[in-house]
Design an enzyme around this catalytic site. Sequence first.
Site, mmCIF file in Angstrom:
data_model
loop_
_atom_site.group_PDB
_atom_site.id
_atom_site.type_symbol
_atom_site.label_atom_id
_atom_site.label_comp_id
_atom_site.label_asym_id
_atom_site.label_seq_id
_atom_site.Cartn_x
_atom_site.Cartn_y
_atom_site.Cartn_z
ATOM 1 N N CYS A 25 54.441 -49.729 11.072
ATOM 2 C CA CYS A 25 54.126 -49.027 10.033
ATOM 3 C C CYS A 25 52.684 -49.483 9.406
ATOM 4 O O CYS A 25 52.039 -48.917 8.846
ATOM 5 C CB CYS A 25 55.100 -48.942 8.811
ATOM 6 S SG CYS A 25 55.707 -50.555 8.130
ATOM 7 N N HIS A 79 58.037 -52.064 4.105
ATOM 8 C CA HIS A 79 57.320 -51.052 4.514
ATOM 9 C C HIS A 79 55.839 -50.710 3.939
ATOM 10 O O HIS A 79 55.650 -50.994 2.797
ATOM 11 C CB HIS A 79 58.085 -49.600 4.298
ATOM 12 C CG HIS A 79 57.627 -48.313 4.941
ATOM 13 N ND1 HIS A 79 57.447 -48.206 6.467
ATOM 14 C CD2 HIS A 79 56.988 -47.017 4.574
ATOM 15 C CE1 HIS A 79 57.035 -47.128 6.666
ATOM 16 N NE2 HIS A 79 56.581 -46.361 5.526
ATOM 17 N N ASP A 99 58.947 -46.927 11.843
ATOM 18 C CA ASP A 99 59.356 -47.271 13.504
ATOM 19 C C ASP A 99 58.886 -48.776 13.830
ATOM 20 O O ASP A 99 58.960 -48.930 15.154
ATOM 21 C CB ASP A 99 58.661 -46.298 14.391
ATOM 22 C CG ASP A 99 57.037 -46.089 14.305
ATOM 23 O OD1 ASP A 99 56.365 -47.078 13.389
ATOM 24 O OD2 ASP A 99 56.688 -45.576 15.057
#
Length: 219
Positions: free
Chosen positions: A90, A196, A87
Amino acid sequence: MGDPSSSTSWSSQKETEDDRMIALMLSEEYTKLDGAVGRRLSNLAPVPHVPRINTYIPNLNDATLDHQRLLQRLNVYGLCELKVSGDGNCQFRALSDQLYRSSEYHKQVRREVVKQLKDNRSMYESYVPMKYKRYYKRMAKLGEWGDHITLQAAADNFAAKICLLTSFRDTCFIEIIPQYQAPKREIWLSFWSEVHYNSLYDIQAAPDQQKPKRKHWLF
């Protein structure tokens, strides 16, 4: 009649203080170096870390190949990810999980990292290719992606050696060391490069987890 905005402000401040106290108590339980992940990667030579902002986001094809490479490395070294939501928070969620065994303290982690940046300008300004105040104000916003400068600030603030198992083709393992103090703990993250972060565990000691919400187009 009292000002309702004052009541709301006091309530918000009280919740923040409660969160900070809980996080501190949890942190004290995990200050000892676990070492389980480190032992599995003891034969890897870490690459020195260079703080920098995010400048390149891979295309879908490159990101897919990178992710496959990361999964292979996790399998080879017997490690697993505790997955956090994609979102925009991370990096801070993954740091929060390693520090407090919960990703839900990511707002507190972000605040502490931004304070570290703000209060120690001389330590980080040379790495920021924009007006420094603009940079840390942007980084204070919820959902703003963390970068390699915020990782260095986190290492400095939490007196932690942050270890990244990455998906980079030529760089498997990166260590981020506090600049002016000896590390008191280790933080292990997986890094799907420029996409990520997740929290990293020895596969035999991995905590149970709920599946995170998928909010990013790549996962």
